[in-house]
Design a protein around this motif. Structure first.
Motif, PDB file in Angstrom:
ATOM      1  N   GLY A   1     -28.352 -14.978  18.660  1.00 49.65           N
ATOM      2  CA  GLY A   1     -29.532 -14.373  19.279  1.00 49.65           C
ATOM      3  C   GLY A   1     -29.357 -12.908  19.604  1.00 49.65           C
ATOM      4  O   GLY A   1     -29.966 -12.392  20.550  1.00 49.65           O
ATOM      5  N   ALA A   2     -28.532 -12.219  18.836  1.00 50.36           N
ATOM      6  CA  ALA A   2     -28.319 -10.787  19.038  1.00 50.36           C
ATOM      7  C   ALA A   2     -27.910 -10.154  17.715  1.00 50.36           C
ATOM      8  O   ALA A   2     -27.368 -10.823  16.828  1.00 50.36           O
ATOM      9  CB  ALA A   2     -27.235 -10.536  20.092  1.00 50.36           C
TER      10      ALA A   2
ATOM     11  N   ARG B   1     -38.395 -12.234  14.740  1.00 49.24           N
ATOM     12  CA  ARG B   1     -37.524 -13.092  15.559  1.00 49.24           C
ATOM     13  C   ARG B   1     -37.472 -12.647  17.017  1.00 49.24           C
ATOM     14  O   ARG B   1     -37.523 -13.459  17.939  1.00 49.24           O
ATOM     15  CB  ARG B   1     -36.116 -13.082  14.955  1.00 49.24           C
ATOM     16  N   PHE B   2     -37.360 -11.323  17.234  1.00 50.76           N
ATOM     17  CA  PHE B   2     -37.142 -10.829  18.598  1.00 50.76           C
ATOM     18  C   PHE B   2     -38.317 -10.036  19.175  1.00 50.76           C
ATOM     19  O   PHE B   2     -38.297  -9.712  20.357  1.00 50.76           O
ATOM     20  CB  PHE B   2     -35.890  -9.955  18.634  1.00 50.76           C
TER      21      PHE B   2
ATOM     22  N   VAL C   1     -30.948  -7.267  22.648  1.00 53.53           N
ATOM     23  CA  VAL C   1     -30.975  -7.736  21.257  1.00 53.53           C
ATOM     24  C   VAL C   1     -29.957  -6.993  20.404  1.00 53.53           C
ATOM     25  O   VAL C   1     -29.136  -7.605  19.702  1.00 53.53           O
ATOM     26  CB  VAL C   1     -32.384  -7.585  20.657  1.00 53.53           C
TER      27      VAL C   1
ATOM     28  N   SER D   1     -22.255  -9.110  22.328  1.00 51.42           N
ATOM     29  CA  SER D   1     -22.620 -10.526  22.209  1.00 51.42           C
ATOM     30  C   SER D   1     -22.097 -11.127  20.912  1.00 51.42           C
ATOM     31  O   SER D   1     -21.672 -12.291  20.875  1.00 51.42           O
ATOM     32  CB  SER D   1     -24.144 -10.677  22.260  1.00 51.42           C
TER      33      SER D   1
ATOM     34  N   SER E   1     -26.386 -14.465  13.492  1.00 47.40           N
ATOM     35  CA  SER E   1     -26.824 -13.445  14.439  1.00 47.40           C
ATOM     36  C   SER E   1     -28.284 -13.642  14.846  1.00 47.40           C
ATOM     37  O   SER E   1     -28.630 -13.585  16.027  1.00 47.40           O
ATOM     38  CB  SER E   1     -26.641 -12.048  13.835  1.00 47.40           C
TER      39      SER E   1
ATOM     40  N   PHE F   1     -30.311 -16.448  14.456  1.00 45.96           N
ATOM     41  CA  PHE F   1     -30.803 -17.746  14.915  1.00 45.96           C
ATOM     42  C   PHE F   1     -29.821 -18.551  15.766  1.00 45.96           C
ATOM     43  O   PHE F   1     -30.210 -19.571  16.326  1.00 45.96           O
ATOM     44  CB  PHE F   1     -31.218 -18.581  13.700  1.00 45.96           C
TER      45      PHE F   1
END
Length: 214
Positions: free
Chosen positions: A151-152, A207-208, A76, A81, A146, A148
């Motif tokens: 994803g990081a 989110r994560f 994450v 990324s 970042s 949504f």
């Protein structure tokens, strides 16, 4: 001959005199303006360091595709990324950190100029605020991407986000201290920045989940 009362009155009179050179050195600026100027210097420096670090990581990846960025903490919290996504270069092939390297020195210089005692014109503060609001809108778009889309989360990027928000708060406080806006902003802007940080942290965990610290 002078009486004792005359001598005492002369001493008191001398103590009450305020000389011109003393007046010249009295700082009559609002304390909030001075604090805001220091915040501009610090946030500008932190943001510049973050932008330079991001650019160095980007260049390292361009030179070696197998390079692992130092800010890759886990799946994450991963600068790599984000840096390798198209969102990292919104203006053609120009890496986003270059915008910070251009903008944050202006923030630092503005803070230094205010600390030196200069009074900047109203048009400058208006332009400075307008440019910073554009930067704030941009970082929030990047934050959305970042969270949504990519994803990081990039730790260095988040440092730049925070520096940008602190810059906005400092500008509003400085303008309020000079009478451009309500002085209530002086009290509420620090609270707003803290609330923003809490929101980002909460959103990251929503989110994560536990992957943020895994």
């Amino acid at each position: 001959m002078h009486s004792r009362d005359d001598v005492l009155s002369e001493d008191v009179a001398d103590e009450d005199i305020v000389y011109d050179d003393e007046i010249d050195h009295v700082d009559t600026r609002p304390r909030a303006l001075v604090v805001a100027a220091w915040v501009l210097v610090v946030s500008g420096a932190v943001g510049l360091i973050g932008a330079v670090a991001l650019l160095m990581e980007r260049l390292a990846l361009l030179g070696d595709a197998s390079y692992i960025p130092q800010c890759n903490v886990n799946d994450v919290l991963s600068c790599g990324s984000v840096i390798e996504s198209w969102q990292a270069s919104v203006i053609g092939d120009l890496p986003n950190p270059v915008l910070g390297i251009i903008g944050f020195p202006i923030v630092i210089v503005t803070g230094v100029v205010v600390l030196a005692g200069a009074r900047l014109p109203d048009w400058y503060w208006g332009a400075f605020l307008g440019g910073t609001l554009c930067a704030v809108a941009f970082i929030h778009w990047l934050a959305w991407q970042s969270f949504f889309v990519i994803g990081a989360l990039c730790p260095y990027c988040m440092v730049v986000w925070l520096a940008t928000m602190c810059t906005l708060a400092a500008i509003l406080v400085a303008m309020a201290a000079q009478g451009h806006y309500s002085r209530r902003l002086i009290k509420w802007m620090p609270i707003a920045v803290v609330a923003w940080v809490v929101l980002i942290v909460v959103l990251a965990f929503v989110r994560f989940g536990s992957e943020v610290i895994a």
